[in-house]
Design a protein around this motif. Structure first.
Motif, mmCIF file in Angstrom:
data_model
loop_
_atom_site.group_PDB
_atom_site.id
_atom_site.type_symbol
_atom_site.label_atom_id
_atom_site.label_comp_id
_atom_site.label_asym_id
_atom_site.label_seq_id
_atom_site.Cartn_x
_atom_site.Cartn_y
_atom_site.Cartn_z
ATOM 1 N N ARG A 1 0.837 -1.206 0.000
ATOM 2 C CA ARG A 1 0.000 0.000 0.000
ATOM 3 C C ARG A 1 0.869 1.253 0.000
ATOM 4 O O ARG A 1 1.885 1.320 0.694
ATOM 5 N N THR A 2 0.458 2.258 -0.768
ATOM 6 C CA THR A 2 1.182 3.522 -0.849
ATOM 7 C C THR A 2 0.215 4.667 -0.598
ATOM 8 O O THR A 2 -0.887 4.686 -1.150
ATOM 9 N N GLU A 3 0.640 5.615 0.238
ATOM 10 C CA GLU A 3 -0.187 6.780 0.577
ATOM 11 C C GLU A 3 0.662 8.035 0.478
ATOM 12 O O GLU A 3 1.851 8.027 0.833
ATOM 13 N N SER B 1 6.972 -2.193 11.928
ATOM 14 C CA SER B 1 8.187 -2.021 11.129
ATOM 15 C C SER B 1 8.690 -3.300 10.488
ATOM 16 O O SER B 1 9.584 -3.253 9.648
ATOM 17 N N ARG B 2 8.120 -4.437 10.874
ATOM 18 C CA ARG B 2 8.524 -5.691 10.228
ATOM 19 C C ARG B 2 7.976 -5.777 8.809
ATOM 20 O O ARG B 2 8.446 -6.556 8.008
ATOM 21 N N ILE B 3 6.987 -4.937 8.499
ATOM 22 C CA ILE B 3 6.451 -4.863 7.142
ATOM 23 C C ILE B 3 7.393 -3.974 6.326
ATOM 24 O O ILE B 3 7.694 -2.858 6.745
ATOM 25 N N PRO B 4 7.882 -4.456 5.178
ATOM 26 C CA PRO B 4 8.798 -3.630 4.373
ATOM 27 C C PRO B 4 8.176 -2.269 4.049
ATOM 28 O O PRO B 4 6.997 -2.177 3.698
ATOM 29 N N HIS B 5 8.997 -1.198 4.178
ATOM 30 C CA HIS B 5 8.485 0.154 3.980
ATOM 31 C C HIS B 5 9.525 1.033 3.280
ATOM 32 O O HIS B 5 10.718 0.752 3.306
ATOM 33 N N ARG B 6 9.019 2.106 2.698
ATOM 34 C CA ARG B 6 9.845 3.018 1.910
ATOM 35 C C ARG B 6 9.288 4.429 2.036
ATOM 36 O O ARG B 6 8.069 4.620 2.023
#
Length: 195
Positions: free
Chosen positions: A156-158, A170-175
């Motif tokens: 998902r991107t917001e 934070s265990r979910i990959p993020h950018r």
């Protein structure tokens, strides 16, 4: 001003991190003999060499030389010019050199003996934490103070604007990216501290 015993200080931090002189030297790309000479105060390292060694020990130059702050356990206010600059390249290894130059992370408070990492982040136009999303133990959250921030968490991107906030595992990959033409300022926190 009190003179700092660089050798003793380096040895203390190295031992706190559980590294031998040989392990530290290998990871920092210097000789074992150099680490030994520095710790015995037989030689003074260049700033560049000391920075390389301290990066392996997850310590900044300012933290290394700020041992006097340890005597201020009740300190709770940190002025903007006292915030410690963190090298984002230590965390976001997949980011390009150009996008890393557009990032600034300033840590609030000291890095030792804390369960919370708080940052004042600046994302100049084009800043990007890297094509490969990053993940780590814990959780993090933040508030966009000014500008816009494109945040991807998982699939998902917001797009966040000034006043918007985020909080995720934070265990979910993020950018994080700034795709606008204006700088973006974020105040964030994560626990446990990652750097």
């Amino acid at each position: 001003m009190t003179e700092i015993d660089i050798g003793a200080r380096l040895k203390t931090i190295r031992e706190e991190r559980g590294l031998s002189q040989r392990e530290l030297a290998q990871r920092a790309g210097v000789t074992n003999g150099l680490i030994s000479l520095i710790e015995r105060n037989m030689t003074s390292p260049s700033i560049n060499t000391l920075k390389k060694i301290l990066e392996i020990l997850d310590t900044t130059l300012s933290d290394f030389f700020a041992q006097g702050e340890r005597s201020e356990p009740d300190r709770f206010v940190f002025r903007h010019d006292e915030l410690t600059e963190i090298n984002p390249g230590r965390v976001y290894r997949a980011a390009t050199a150009e996008s890393l130059r557009a990032l600034s992370f300033k840590r609030v408070g000291r890095s030792d003996n804390t369960n919370l990492l708080m940052l004042y982040e600046t994302y100049d136009p084009g800043a990007d934490t890297g094509e490969d999303a990053y993940s780590h133990e814990g959780e993090e959250g933040g508030v966009v103070i000014s500008g816009e921030l494109l945040l991807t968490v998982g699939d998902r991107t917001e797009l966040l604007h000034a006043g918007d906030a985020y909080h995720f595992d934070s265990r979910i990959p993020h950018r994080f990216r700034n795709i606008s033409s204006e700088p973006c300022i974020v105040v964030s926190a994560c626990t446990p501290p990652t750097f």
